[in-house]
Design a protein around this motif. Sequence first.
Motif, short mmCIF file in Angstrom:
data_model
loop_
_atom_site.label_atom_id
_atom_site.label_comp_id
_atom_site.label_asym_id
_atom_site.label_seq_id
_atom_site.Cartn_x
_atom_site.Cartn_y
_atom_site.Cartn_z
N GLU A 46 -5.88 -12.64 -2.14
CA GLU A 46 -5.74 -11.33 -2.77
C GLU A 46 -6.01 -11.38 -4.27
O GLU A 46 -6.42 -10.39 -4.86
CB GLU A 46 -4.34 -10.76 -2.52
N VAL A 102 -10.70 -0.22 5.18
CA VAL A 102 -9.75 -1.31 5.42
C VAL A 102 -8.56 -1.18 4.47
O VAL A 102 -7.40 -1.34 4.88
CB VAL A 102 -10.44 -2.69 5.28
N GLU A 103 -8.83 -0.86 3.20
CA GLU A 103 -7.74 -0.70 2.23
C GLU A 103 -6.85 0.48 2.61
O GLU A 103 -5.63 0.38 2.54
CB GLU A 103 -8.32 -0.48 0.83
N SER A 106 -4.72 -0.55 5.51
CA SER A 106 -3.71 -1.51 5.08
C SER A 106 -2.55 -0.84 4.36
O SER A 106 -1.41 -1.33 4.39
CB SER A 106 -4.33 -2.57 4.18
N ASP A 107 -2.83 0.29 3.70
CA ASP A 107 -1.79 1.01 2.96
C ASP A 107 -0.89 1.84 3.85
O ASP A 107 0.17 2.31 3.41
CB ASP A 107 -2.43 1.92 1.90
N VAL A 111 0.99 -0.02 9.65
CA VAL A 111 0.00 -1.07 9.86
C VAL A 111 0.53 -2.39 9.28
O VAL A 111 0.89 -2.46 8.10
CB VAL A 111 -1.36 -0.70 9.21
N GLN A 113 -1.21 -5.59 9.87
CA GLN A 113 -2.34 -6.45 9.51
C GLN A 113 -3.64 -5.78 9.95
O GLN A 113 -3.68 -5.15 11.00
CB GLN A 113 -2.21 -7.81 10.20
N VAL A 114 -4.68 -5.94 9.15
CA VAL A 114 -6.00 -5.43 9.51
C VAL A 114 -6.97 -6.61 9.54
O VAL A 114 -7.08 -7.34 8.56
CB VAL A 114 -6.52 -4.37 8.50
#
Length: 122
Positions: A46, A102-103, A106-107, A111, A113-114
Amino acid sequence: MISDGVRHNFIRKGVVVVPGQNVSTDRALELAIEAGAEDVQESEDEEEQPILKFICDMVETSKLRASLGKLGLEIASAGLEFVPRISLSLSEDQLEAALMLVEALSDCPDVVQVWDNIQADS
């Protein structure tokens, strides 16, 4: 829960992650062979720091983690992940849109895990 429509694109594997700052690609391959990994992939965490992901069969995760530790590597994490069977190459515009999706996913609070199979065109 992984969508049934894309489940066939991924396989569940054991993944052991180590910092990759001081390990060359050739050395990473040697370590993978010595430790019994099926594959090793270079990536970034990250904070955009280099990491190495050593991939193995699910039941071999603990054994691989121990072997890499005995070879002197610092283990950042180890666990099970969905690894893509085939990566999808995207153009810069497509990659930007996919990363935004994807972001956004993820937020979402529900959720956990992506996983994806996207990569930038070289």
